[in-house]
Write a protein that holds these residues in place. Sequence first.
Motif, PDB file in Angstrom:
ATOM      1  N   ASP A  32      -0.906   5.166  -4.032  1.00  0.00           N
ATOM      2  CA  ASP A  32      -0.213   4.458  -5.113  1.00  0.00           C
ATOM      3  C   ASP A  32       0.396   3.158  -4.620  1.00  0.00           C
ATOM      4  O   ASP A  32       0.356   2.136  -5.305  1.00  0.00           O
ATOM      5  CB  ASP A  32       0.876   5.349  -5.724  1.00  0.00           C
ATOM      6  N   ALA A  33       0.954   3.177  -3.402  1.00  0.00           N
ATOM      7  CA  ALA A  33       1.563   1.967  -2.843  1.00  0.00           C
ATOM      8  C   ALA A  33       0.502   0.896  -2.629  1.00  0.00           C
ATOM      9  O   ALA A  33       0.739  -0.285  -2.903  1.00  0.00           O
ATOM     10  CB  ALA A  33       2.254   2.294  -1.521  1.00  0.00           C
ATOM     11  N   LEU A  34      -0.683   1.309  -2.155  1.00  0.00           N
ATOM     12  CA  LEU A  34      -1.769   0.338  -1.947  1.00  0.00           C
ATOM     13  C   LEU A  34      -2.262  -0.231  -3.274  1.00  0.00           C
ATOM     14  O   LEU A  34      -2.621  -1.401  -3.365  1.00  0.00           O
ATOM     15  CB  LEU A  34      -2.924   1.000  -1.191  1.00  0.00           C
ATOM     16  N   LYS A  35      -2.281   0.619  -4.305  1.00  0.00           N
ATOM     17  CA  LYS A  35      -2.727   0.146  -5.617  1.00  0.00           C
ATOM     18  C   LYS A  35      -1.754  -0.879  -6.195  1.00  0.00           C
ATOM     19  O   LYS A  35      -2.158  -1.766  -6.947  1.00  0.00           O
ATOM     20  CB  LYS A  35      -2.868   1.333  -6.586  1.00  0.00           C
ATOM     21  N   ARG A  36      -0.478  -0.751  -5.866  1.00  0.00           N
ATOM     22  CA  ARG A  36       0.525  -1.705  -6.366  1.00  0.00           C
ATOM     23  C   ARG A  36       0.356  -3.075  -5.724  1.00  0.00           C
ATOM     24  O   ARG A  36       0.748  -4.084  -6.291  1.00  0.00           O
ATOM     25  CB  ARG A  36       1.939  -1.180  -6.111  1.00  0.00           C
ATOM     26  N   LYS A  37      -0.227  -3.103  -4.526  1.00  0.00           N
ATOM     27  CA  LYS A  37      -0.442  -4.382  -3.836  1.00  0.00           C
ATOM     28  C   LYS A  37      -1.515  -5.171  -4.564  1.00  0.00           C
ATOM     29  O   LYS A  37      -2.466  -4.604  -5.085  1.00  0.00           O
ATOM     30  CB  LYS A  37      -0.914  -4.138  -2.392  1.00  0.00           C
ATOM     31  N   GLY A  38      -1.389  -6.464  -4.568  1.00  0.00           N
ATOM     32  CA  GLY A  38      -2.422  -7.306  -5.159  1.00  0.00           C
ATOM     33  C   GLY A  38      -3.650  -7.332  -4.255  1.00  0.00           C
ATOM     34  O   GLY A  38      -3.553  -7.055  -3.062  1.00  0.00           O
ATOM     35  N   THR A  39      -4.791  -7.696  -4.826  1.00  0.00           N
ATOM     36  CA  THR A  39      -6.008  -7.730  -4.022  1.00  0.00           C
ATOM     37  C   THR A  39      -5.950  -8.867  -3.002  1.00  0.00           C
ATOM     38  O   THR A  39      -6.613  -8.822  -1.982  1.00  0.00           O
ATOM     39  CB  THR A  39      -7.248  -7.914  -4.920  1.00  0.00           C
ATOM     40  N   ALA A  40      -5.130  -9.883  -3.265  1.00  0.00           N
ATOM     41  CA  ALA A  40      -5.017 -11.012  -2.337  1.00  0.00           C
ATOM     42  C   ALA A  40      -4.332 -10.598  -1.037  1.00  0.00           C
ATOM     43  O   ALA A  40      -4.443 -11.291  -0.030  1.00  0.00           O
ATOM     44  CB  ALA A  40      -4.247 -12.152  -2.983  1.00  0.00           C
ATOM     45  N   ALA A  41      -3.634  -9.455  -1.063  1.00  0.00           N
ATOM     46  CA  ALA A  41      -2.930  -8.995   0.139  1.00  0.00           C
ATOM     47  C   ALA A  41      -3.908  -8.674   1.264  1.00  0.00           C
ATOM     48  O   ALA A  41      -3.563  -8.768   2.435  1.00  0.00           O
ATOM     49  CB  ALA A  41      -2.090  -7.765  -0.183  1.00  0.00           C
ATOM     50  N   ALA A  42      -5.136  -8.317   0.900  1.00  0.00           N
ATOM     51  CA  ALA A  42      -6.129  -7.960   1.912  1.00  0.00           C
ATOM     52  C   ALA A  42      -7.180  -9.062   2.084  1.00  0.00           C
ATOM     53  O   ALA A  42      -8.228  -8.827   2.669  1.00  0.00           O
ATOM     54  CB  ALA A  42      -6.806  -6.651   1.547  1.00  0.00           C
TER      55      ALA A  42
END
Length: 95
Positions: A32-42
Amino acid sequence: TRAKARRDRELGHGAKSKSGESKGRRSRAASDALKRKGTAAASSRALSRQSHAAAGSRSAASRSAAARKAVATKGPQRRSQAAKKAARTRAARGH
């Protein structure tokens, strides 16, 4: 204590541990925490910025030791690929 000894004995004899119950919950929380991150984070730019910042906070000796370890584990073909990529990157950045 006796209670602790009893718990340890039960764990040794195949009883489920309490932490086993929270594994799914922990995994779900991480997802869930990873899903909250924007795709630009990676993005490659974000990862590069993060790695450069992390490297800046490390000592030269630490970075050198990591590089030596990488050389030892990479093998000649992958080392050659990495060197070519590093040269391309330096050229592209005008260094």
